[in-house]
Design a protein around this motif. Structure first.
Motif, mmCIF file in Angstrom:
data_model
loop_
_atom_site.group_PDB
_atom_site.id
_atom_site.type_symbol
_atom_site.label_atom_id
_atom_site.label_comp_id
_atom_site.label_asym_id
_atom_site.label_seq_id
_atom_site.Cartn_x
_atom_site.Cartn_y
_atom_site.Cartn_z
ATOM 1 N N GLN A 123 -4.533 6.941 2.163
ATOM 2 C CA GLN A 123 -5.108 6.305 3.353
ATOM 3 C C GLN A 123 -4.066 5.757 4.325
ATOM 4 O O GLN A 123 -4.212 5.922 5.544
ATOM 5 N N PRO A 124 -2.975 5.105 3.857
ATOM 6 C CA PRO A 124 -1.978 4.620 4.831
ATOM 7 C C PRO A 124 -1.376 5.743 5.675
ATOM 8 O O PRO A 124 -1.066 5.538 6.857
ATOM 9 N N ARG A 134 0.113 16.597 9.778
ATOM 10 C CA ARG A 134 -1.326 16.769 9.572
ATOM 11 C C ARG A 134 -1.594 17.848 8.516
ATOM 12 O O ARG A 134 -2.422 17.676 7.615
ATOM 13 N N GLU A 161 4.766 0.097 15.013
ATOM 14 C CA GLU A 161 3.905 -1.082 15.029
ATOM 15 C C GLU A 161 4.738 -2.359 15.020
ATOM 16 O O GLU A 161 4.412 -3.337 15.720
ATOM 17 N N GLU A 191 -2.935 8.673 6.368
ATOM 18 C CA GLU A 191 -3.993 9.171 7.253
ATOM 19 C C GLU A 191 -4.222 8.223 8.423
ATOM 20 O O GLU A 191 -4.567 8.657 9.525
ATOM 21 N N GLU A 192 -3.981 6.931 8.210
ATOM 22 C CA GLU A 192 -4.049 5.963 9.321
ATOM 23 C C GLU A 192 -2.950 6.229 10.341
ATOM 24 O O GLU A 192 -3.163 6.085 11.553
ATOM 25 N N ILE A 193 -1.771 6.617 9.867
ATOM 26 C CA ILE A 193 -0.675 6.965 10.784
ATOM 27 C C ILE A 193 -1.088 8.136 11.664
ATOM 28 O O ILE A 193 -0.859 8.128 12.890
ATOM 29 N N ARG A 224 0.818 -1.211 0.000
ATOM 30 C CA ARG A 224 0.000 0.000 0.000
ATOM 31 C C ARG A 224 0.852 1.262 0.000
ATOM 32 O O ARG A 224 0.453 2.305 -0.520
ATOM 33 N N ARG A 225 2.058 1.158 0.550
ATOM 34 C CA ARG A 225 2.931 2.325 0.611
ATOM 35 C C ARG A 225 3.622 2.610 -0.722
ATOM 36 O O ARG A 225 4.113 3.719 -0.941
ATOM 37 N N ALA A 243 -4.088 8.987 12.493
ATOM 38 C CA ALA A 243 -5.142 8.548 13.419
ATOM 39 C C ALA A 243 -4.569 7.735 14.576
ATOM 40 O O ALA A 243 -4.946 7.917 15.737
ATOM 41 N N LYS A 244 -3.626 6.829 14.262
ATOM 42 C CA LYS A 244 -3.043 5.953 15.276
ATOM 43 C C LYS A 244 -1.923 6.632 16.061
ATOM 44 O O LYS A 244 -1.540 6.174 17.140
ATOM 45 N N LYS A 245 -1.348 7.699 15.478
ATOM 46 C CA LYS A 245 -0.155 8.361 16.030
ATOM 47 C C LYS A 245 1.009 7.379 16.148
ATOM 48 O O LYS A 245 1.786 7.399 17.093
#
Length: 457
Positions: free
Chosen positions: A420-421, A392, A435, A423-425, A332-333, A427-429
């Protein structure tokens, strides 16, 4: 790089070298996206690296891909070292430690880019699976020592391997134990090139932080989020890094040429033979330094083109700009990295907004960030501001740039879906390296072995 260039056009002046770079200028409606990604080849049964020679090997993968694709083989002596797309611009190449690379064709949309990557991986799996070979998508070799890592029989790599320990602590690690995702983007004019160069140099450490995915070395956490980012801090600083001149007013093609002229060369190619030229700069070469050492000692356009490909600034100028800051990562990246940069650099309003965010950043500010990011990631700061906050803002700007491009797929979705990958970062910080470390400390029970299963292509 899949293939070194042969062009016998005589080269006599700085203006000719600058004119070559200026030849990359093109109308905005012809801008394209070229995406490159590398991955580690390993044997599924025991997670050992894949050698060059043998029935199950890197050379066998290349030959199998040649049969499947019909691409032209690229040879170094008797050894196949890559493939060139027949009648096209794509290529497959191998990095020094056997990292397998697709250099994608120049494509119009990110939808095409992602489709190209997926098709490449699908064909590669067809060829690799009968050999028991898989591919790992992260930024640094998590397990193998340098001694365990295979060496590819490529002439330019022999010269680099001898030279690297003389100019930095981590050059061999860079060559043999890292993987990246890169995107190559166009410019319309010298002013457009300079603008894109300056902005993307400022934001390259943010890219390193967002894509950080190399927290393991030789089976253990290395104390970093991007080991690859740390490696580039001391690989060969004469030919790498941030290029202070690019931060100054008046930066242009000749500025880059003057910088490149004083970087030591790696080689020239004559009659298919590589001659070690690490003892001279290109400026000395232009002044006749190889007279008496090689028969055809006069510089050519091919020599200049090859030299440009051996320079390693965080953003590299050829007849396009290469974004070089990101670790390799999961599939995805491969689409997220070009999406990030296309959104920022291929829409004028987005580029202006990103310039406003970074306007007051000095060279020293960006250098300090570049030094802090390998360990600190998005917890680092620049000019007193948390990098997470900057991320952000910049990702939101990239999203607006992609939305403004309005390039839709068959389902009517625009290119923002590829962010999206990232934006997930937000969201998860948490970046991927964090991970991976959480998995290592938890479900993986202090072992890096599961990374080969869970993050393979």
């Amino acid at each position: 790089m899949a293939r070194d260039t042969t062009d016998h056009t005589p080269l006599t002046s700085v203006s000719e070298m600058a004119d070559y770079l200026a030849g990359g200028c093109k109308p905005e409606n012809t801008f394209r996206i070229g995406t490159e990604h590398e991955k580690f080849a390993f044997f599924q049964k025991d997670h050992t690296p894949v050698p060059y020679f043998g029935e199950a090997s890197i050379s066998a993968l290349l030959k199998g891909m040649q049969q499947k694709l019909g691409w032209e083989p690229i040879m170094d002596g008797d050894n196949i070292i890559g493939l060139g797309e027949t009648g096209g611009m794509g290529a497959i190449s191998i990095e020094p430690g056997g990292q397998f690379e697709l250099s994608g064709a120049p494509l119009e949309t990110l939808h095409e880019t992602c489709r190209e990557s997926n098709q490449h991986l699908a064909v590669l799996r067809e060829v690799a699976e009968p050999m028991g070979i898989r591919f790992l998508g992260i930024g640094g070799s998590p397990k193998w020592t340098l001694a365990e890592t295979p060496v590819m029989p490529k002439s330019r790599y022999k010269i680099m391997t001898r030279y690297m320990p003389k100019v930095g602590r981590h050059g061999l690690d860079m060559m043999y134990r890292t993987c990246t995702i890169q995107v190559n983007l166009d410019f319309a004019s010298e002013a457009d090139m300079a603008r894109k160069m300056q902005l993307s140099l400022k934001l390259q450490p943010l890219s390193t932080a967002l894509f950080a995915a190399s927290p393991f070395t030789e089976g253990k956490p290395n104390g970093l989020l991007s080991w690859r980012g740390e490696i580039w801090r001391d690989t060969d600083n004469a030919r790498g890094g941030l290029m202070p001149k690019a931060f100054e007013p008046g930066f242009g093609f000749e500025t880059y040429v003057e910088w490149a002229l004083d970087v030591p060369m790696y080689f020239i190619v004559r009659d298919g033979k590589y001659h070690d030229c690490t003892h001279i700069t290109f400026r000395q070469f232009m002044a006749g330094a190889l007279k008496g050492e090689v028969a055809d000692w006069q510089p050519t356009l091919g020599d200049w083109t090859n030299h440009l490909g051996t320079l390693f600034p965080d953003v590299r100028l050829k007849r396009y700009l290469e974004m070089r800051g990101a670790d390799g990562g999961p599939w995805r990246r491969i689409c997220a990295l070009p999406a990030f940069w296309v959104g920022l650099l291929y829409d004028d309003a987005a580029m202006s907004a990103a310039e406003e965010v970074t306007r007051d950043w000095t060279y020293q500010d960006v250098l300090a960030l570049r030094d802090a990011v390998p360990a600190g990631g998005l917890a680092a700061t620049i000019a007193g501001r948390p990098l997470m906050e900057v991320a952000r803002d910049i990702i939101a700007i990239s999203r607006q740039g992609l939305k403004a491009r309005n390039r839709l797929n068959g389902d009517g979705a625009d290119e923002t879906l590829f962010l999206q990958p990232l934006e997930e970062i937000l969201a998860k910080k948490k970046v991927l390296a964090q991970e991976l470390l959480s998995l290592y400390e938890g479900r993986w029970n202090g072992s890096v072995e599961p990374v080969f299963e869970e993050y393979q292509y």
